[in-house]
Design an enzyme around this catalytic site. Structure first.
Site, PDB file in Angstrom:
ATOM      1  CG  ASP A 352      -1.966   0.993   1.253  1.00 14.75           C
ATOM      2  OD1 ASP A 352      -2.353   1.423   0.160  1.00 14.75           O
ATOM      3  OD2 ASP A 352      -2.424   1.373   2.336  1.00 14.75           O
ATOM      4  CG  ASP A 544      -4.567  -0.436   6.949  1.00 15.74           C
ATOM      5  OD1 ASP A 544      -4.928  -1.559   6.567  1.00 15.74           O
ATOM      6  OD2 ASP A 544      -5.241   0.584   6.762  1.00 15.74           O
TER       7      ASP A 544
END
Length: 650
Positions: A352, A544
């Site tokens: 990400d 995350d």
């Protein structure tokens, strides 16, 4: 050797879980380690005296029942515990255990008059067992002590006066007073204006971390300056460090494929060895002219000793303990040894952008609204709507716009995944998000968002395009180094983000990431990872661990960044990096590679040495002494090799 180790492993498992908070009574100190060697020392002394009387002094009285009794006394301290374990294993349904093999081999040697050899085999085997127990316990203790250094007692303020109490008895809401140099025992919220902490117990980094009033502080952090006050927010057993400790202690339950294979192999291998030994002792009767039972029985006993697979059974899990410990020391938590193996084979790291390779701290750069809209009024509406979101963009807008106007009434509020936020204010529709959100609700705009590199937050009010805000995020200090290290490991890199393509490409170019894709919805990320996996690539996804849960589940191994701040991250990911440093990604891969290398070195060493000595033993060339080296010697070499990973620098 599943059977032989099951009893010990159950003991170790219970041992490691009883009172893990502070009870270090299970740590093996010098005195208790010496006690473990006492039976072997007694046996060794008696054996040396017996050999001296046999070979050098040649005492006439040292013969017959006196000689037999002497060697039996020498045998009992080391042999009795092993025979007891063999009996326990048989009673539990596991006949062909390591203890059974050694029992048959040594009793057989005593039965045919090879007294010194019988005692020596059991003696060296027992010494090997003690070293194994010490090595395994030390590995587990090292892993635990890296993290669990919380104090037994803490100082709390009762009616303004300091009072020392047990850390476990402190309730949520109580105030802890922490002096300079003291370690915090519970999670809490800092009440003092500022305080600096050493967070190495949690992150592996000793660099001071300065906290401000109202910020979260965690158990295990060390106060570095003035006396600080912390309001307890989490019960002792639910603290971040408790969760991490539980995770690490349970990590060994998830076995690597190599470990599982060796266990299954040993379970089948051991009974085969016993029947082959019987064959070596008896079958030559039908094929050898000058067959002597005693001679062939001796060869069969040598075969049994050499064939004992304890070097493999102990050194392989010990290698994985070492890998998990090396990770813990560097602030990387592996949820199982199987993930060490997967990381060793990773070919593509998919990551990400926000919060992984960038700081995740956004700042508003520019605000552009059409003339028909009042800038201050629109910003108040945007601020009120974004206050309902925990996204870093919302924080940036709040910092720019200031205090939230709570008089603004938001109705029918909705978060549209991958697009933004929608609500009704004053009976008019308010949209705040990306330009895909504008397209979805047919909002017309005469503006090309691709011309701006920064992240753009588009705003529409009452079915009209109101304008936009640009927001920028900075690249992490070690992000470039991370990509360089991954390239040196021959690992491909791919960046997937919901942010606009221009921003994603810009960040990817700075870092040197090979493939980058923006404007992705969660399902688009899943499809991209599927495409990569379809090329037979082993994929690690770094994010995350919460928002990207579908991609984490799909990837071969999910790595969560910023585990220090999120309980959900620890729950979701397979590997947790406890600080926000992306440079820990190549470090985790390297730990996996080194662990796998050491495990395979041990496998090859054990099979090679045992194979050579087996051939020599069945040919009548090798004696019981060579058999001892092939078993205990190789086991000790493998243990020393496995422990080596705990001292490596990555």
């Amino acid at each position: 050797m599943e059977g032989c180790c099951s009893t010990k492993e159950k003991k170790e498992h219970n041992h490691g879980h009883e009172g893990h908070n502070h009870d270090h009574s299970h740590d093996i100190g010098y005195k208790s380690a010496f006690k473990m060697f006492v039976p072997a020392i007694i046996s060794f002394a008696l054996l040396l005296i017996g050999i001296a009387l046999d070979k050098f002094i040649k005492a006439e009285w040292f013969s017959g029942w006196i000689r037999l009794t002497w060697y039996l006394i020498a045998y009992i301290p080391v042999g009795l515990p092993v025979l007891k374990e063999a009996f326990e294993s048989i009673r539990n349904g596991d006949i062909f255990s390591e203890f059974f093999l050694m029992g048959i081999a040594t009793i057989g040697a005593l039965a045919i008059g090879e007294f010194p050899e019988g005692v020596a085999v059991m003696l060296f085997y027992s010494v090997g067992e003690v070293f194994q127990a010490l090595a395994v316990t030390r590995a587990k203790t090292n892993i635990k002590s890296l993290l669990d250094q919380r104090p037994d007692v803490v100082t709390i303020l009762k009616y303004g006066k300091p009072q020392t109490v047990k850390a476990q008895s402190v309730s949520i809401g109580e105030i802890v007073q922490l002096k300079s140099g003291e370690r915090l025992g519970l999670d809490g919220e800092l009440l003092s204006e500022t305080a600096s902490f050493n967070t190495s117990a949690l992150t592996g980094e000793s660099k001071p971390d300065t906290k401000s009033k109202g910020e979260k502080v965690l158990a295990g952090m060390i106060n570095l300056n003035t006396v600080s006050q912390i309001k307890v927010t989490t019960a002792y057993k639910d603290s971040k460090l408790s969760k991490i400790l539980e995770l690490v202690q349970n990590a060994t339950a998830q076995k690597a494929p190599t470990e599982l294979f060796i266990r299954k192999f040993a379970k089948v291998y051991t009974p085969i060895v016993v029947f082959l030994a019987i064959g070596i002792a008896l079958l030559p009767y039908f094929f050898v002219e000058d067959y002597m039972f005693k001679s062939w029985l001796y060869r069969a006993l040598i075969f049994l000793v050499i064939s004992c697979p304890c070097a493999l059974v102990i050194s392989i899990p010990l290698g994985y303990f070492g890998g998990i410990g090396a990770g813990s020391r560097n602030g990387i938590l592996f949820k199982g040894s199987n993930f060490l193996d997967v990381l060793a084979n990773v070919q593509d790291v998919v990551m990400d952008k926000t919060g992984t390779m960038t700081e995740g701290i956004f700042k508003v750069q520019e605000v552009v609204f059409n003339n028909e809209f009042n800038k201050e009024d629109i910003l108040k509406l945007i601020n009120a709507l974004e206050s309902k979101s925990s996204h870093p963009v919302a924080t940036a807008i709040h910092e720019y716009a200031g205090e939230i106007d709570h008089s603004i009434e938001l109705k029918n509020m909705e978060e549209i995944a991958g697009h933004g936020l929608k609500a009704v204010v004053n009976r008019k529709e308010l949209l705040v998000g990306n330009f895909k959100l504008m397209d979805r609700f047919d909002i017309n705009y005469d503006f090309n968002p691709d011309n701006i590199v920064y992240t753009i937050i588009a705003v529409a009010y009452d079915k009209k395009f109101a304008g936009y805000l640009t927001i920028a995020d900075s690249v992490k200090a070690d992000a470039q180094l991370t990509i360089k290290k991954l390239k040196l490991l021959n690992v491909k890199t791919t960046m997937l983000s919901g942010d606009k393509t221009a921003v994603v490409k810009y960040v990817a170019n700075i870092l040197g990431i090979q493939n980058a894709y923006g404007d992705l919805l969660p399902e688009d990320k899943v499809n991209k990872v599927k495409e990569i996996k379809a090329k037979n690539q082993t994929v690690a996804f770094v994010g995350d661990g919460v928002n990207d849960a579908p991609v984490v589940a799909l990837s071969d191994v999910g790595i969560a960044m910023g585990g220090l701040g999120s309980d959900a991250t620890i729950e979701t990911a397979d590997v947790v990096i406890q600080d926000d440093k992306p440079s820990k990604i190549p470090m985790a891969i390297n730990i996996g590679k080194q662990t796998k290398k050491i495990v395979w070195q041990n496998i090859i060493l054990a099979f090679a040495v045992k194979g050579v000595v087996l051939i020599l033993g069945t040919s009548g060339i090798a004696t019981m002494w060579e058999a001892v080296f092939a078993d205990v010697g190789v086991a000790l070499l493998a243990i020393l090799n496995a422990v080596r990973i705990q001292r490596m620098k990555f």
